[in-house]
Design a protein around this motif. Structure first.
Motif, PDB file in Angstrom:
ATOM      1  N   ALA A   1      13.472 -10.643 -17.336  1.00 14.51           N
ATOM      2  CA  ALA A   1      12.926 -11.364 -16.186  1.00 14.51           C
ATOM      3  C   ALA A   1      11.430 -11.068 -16.138  1.00 14.51           C
ATOM      4  N   GLU A   2      10.642 -12.081 -15.817  1.00 15.79           N
ATOM      5  CA  GLU A   2       9.201 -11.901 -15.692  1.00 15.79           C
ATOM      6  C   GLU A   2       8.818 -12.030 -14.225  1.00 15.79           C
ATOM      7  N   VAL A   3       7.996 -11.109 -13.746  1.00 13.65           N
ATOM      8  CA  VAL A   3       7.491 -11.145 -12.378  1.00 13.65           C
ATOM      9  C   VAL A   3       5.978 -11.049 -12.408  1.00 13.65           C
ATOM     10  N   SER A   4       5.336 -11.559 -11.361  1.00 15.49           N
ATOM     11  CA  SER A   4       3.880 -11.452 -11.282  1.00 15.49           C
ATOM     12  C   SER A   4       3.451 -11.410  -9.822  1.00 15.49           C
ATOM     13  N   VAL A   5       2.233 -10.915  -9.616  1.00 12.75           N
ATOM     14  CA  VAL A   5       1.652 -10.900  -8.273  1.00 12.75           C
ATOM     15  C   VAL A   5       1.053 -12.274  -8.007  1.00 12.75           C
ATOM     16  N   SER A   6       1.370 -12.827  -6.855  1.00 16.62           N
ATOM     17  CA  SER A   6       0.809 -14.106  -6.419  1.00 16.62           C
ATOM     18  C   SER A   6       0.084 -13.886  -5.101  1.00 16.62           C
ATOM     19  N   THR A   7      -0.770 -14.824  -4.741  1.00 20.34           N
ATOM     20  CA  THR A   7      -1.507 -14.729  -3.482  1.00 20.34           C
ATOM     21  C   THR A   7      -1.293 -15.997  -2.671  1.00 20.34           C
ATOM     22  N   ARG A   8      -0.904 -15.800  -1.432  1.00 21.81           N
ATOM     23  CA  ARG A   8      -0.730 -16.895  -0.476  1.00 21.81           C
ATOM     24  C   ARG A   8      -2.031 -17.002   0.312  1.00 21.81           C
ATOM     25  N   ALA A   9      -2.495 -18.220   0.547  1.00 19.07           N
ATOM     26  CA  ALA A   9      -3.773 -18.420   1.225  1.00 19.07           C
ATOM     27  C   ALA A   9      -3.663 -18.332   2.748  1.00 19.07           C
ATOM     28  N   ASP A  10      -2.581 -18.819   3.328  1.00 22.89           N
ATOM     29  CA  ASP A  10      -2.496 -18.858   4.792  1.00 22.89           C
ATOM     30  C   ASP A  10      -1.110 -18.448   5.252  1.00 22.89           C
ATOM     31  N   PRO A  11      -0.923 -17.241   5.740  1.00 25.78           N
ATOM     32  CA  PRO A  11      -1.921 -16.187   5.891  1.00 25.78           C
ATOM     33  C   PRO A  11      -2.196 -15.530   4.534  1.00 25.78           C
ATOM     34  N   LEU A  12      -3.387 -14.981   4.378  1.00 22.53           N
ATOM     35  CA  LEU A  12      -3.787 -14.350   3.129  1.00 22.53           C
ATOM     36  C   LEU A  12      -2.943 -13.099   2.889  1.00 22.53           C
ATOM     37  N   GLU A  13      -2.154 -13.139   1.820  1.00 21.68           N
ATOM     38  CA  GLU A  13      -1.355 -11.970   1.453  1.00 21.68           C
ATOM     39  C   GLU A  13      -0.904 -12.085   0.004  1.00 21.68           C
ATOM     40  N   ASN A  14      -0.687 -10.932  -0.604  1.00 20.67           N
ATOM     41  CA  ASN A  14      -0.137 -10.867  -1.956  1.00 20.67           C
ATOM     42  C   ASN A  14       1.369 -10.688  -1.858  1.00 20.67           C
ATOM     43  N   TYR A  15       2.087 -11.200  -2.845  1.00 21.56           N
ATOM     44  CA  TYR A  15       3.537 -11.051  -2.897  1.00 21.56           C
ATOM     45  C   TYR A  15       3.971 -11.135  -4.357  1.00 21.56           C
ATOM     46  N   VAL A  16       5.231 -10.824  -4.625  1.00 24.56           N
ATOM     47  CA  VAL A  16       5.760 -10.856  -5.981  1.00 24.56           C
ATOM     48  C   VAL A  16       6.529 -12.152  -6.196  1.00 24.56           C
ATOM     49  N   THR A  17       6.216 -12.836  -7.299  1.00 30.37           N
ATOM     50  CA  THR A  17       6.923 -14.049  -7.698  1.00 30.37           C
ATOM     51  C   THR A  17       7.789 -13.737  -8.908  1.00 30.37           C
ATOM     52  N   VAL A  18       9.040 -14.205  -8.877  1.00 26.52           N
ATOM     53  CA  VAL A  18       9.891 -14.147 -10.059  1.00 26.52           C
ATOM     54  C   VAL A  18       9.569 -15.404 -10.863  1.00 26.52           C
ATOM     55  N   VAL A  19       8.921 -15.230 -12.001  1.00 30.91           N
ATOM     56  CA  VAL A  19       8.487 -16.347 -12.833  1.00 30.91           C
ATOM     57  C   VAL A  19       9.676 -16.928 -13.590  1.00 30.91           C
ATOM     58  N   SER A  20      10.483 -16.046 -14.196  1.00 27.27           N
ATOM     59  CA  SER A  20      11.643 -16.512 -14.958  1.00 27.27           C
ATOM     60  C   SER A  20      12.688 -15.413 -15.035  1.00 27.27           C
ATOM     61  N   VAL A  21      13.927 -15.841 -15.259  1.00 27.72           N
ATOM     62  CA  VAL A  21      15.047 -14.924 -15.495  1.00 27.72           C
ATOM     63  C   VAL A  21      15.866 -15.516 -16.630  1.00 27.72           C
ATOM     64  N   GLY A  22      16.071 -14.736 -17.667  1.00 23.94           N
ATOM     65  CA  GLY A  22      16.872 -15.197 -18.789  1.00 23.94           C
ATOM     66  C   GLY A  22      16.331 -16.443 -19.451  1.00 23.94           C
TER      67      GLY A  22
END
Length: 97
Positions: A38-59
């Motif tokens: 599984a691939e994960v990455s840090v993403s940023t949401r603009a409103d409200p401004l915050e970072n979060y983890v996105t699951v890019v792919s699984v299997g």
């Protein structure tokens, strides 16, 4: 060879930041008959401004959803499937043999 601890909680924001902003983890169960990457990455949401983890792919299947998505938090959403378990991060190969 590293040893991993399996857990039902997806990678945290701090774990992915510490891994360099994106990482690969072993994932198992759901409907898989063996562990998959599984691939994960840090993403940023603009409103409200915050970072979060996105699951890019699984299997090898594109997911592109935050780890807070019901797919990862509401185990009743996928009846008959065991919750996804995570282990990692898996070190990136350095290209040297």
């Amino acid at each position: 060879m590293p040893s991993y601890v399996w857990r039902q909680k997806p990678p945290t924001l701090q774990e992915v930041i510490d891994a360099g902003g994106s990482a690969h983890y072993w994932a198992r169960v759901w409907n898989f008959n063996r562990p998959v990457m599984a691939e994960v990455s840090v993403s940023t949401r603009a409103d409200p401004l915050e970072n979060y983890v996105t699951v890019v792919s699984v299997g090898g299947q594109a997911i592109d959803e935050p780890t807070t998505s019901p797919r990862f938090t509401n185990h009743e959403m996928l009846p008959g499937w065991d919750p996804l378990e995570w282990a990692g991060p898996v070190p990136e190969p350095n290209g040297k043999t």
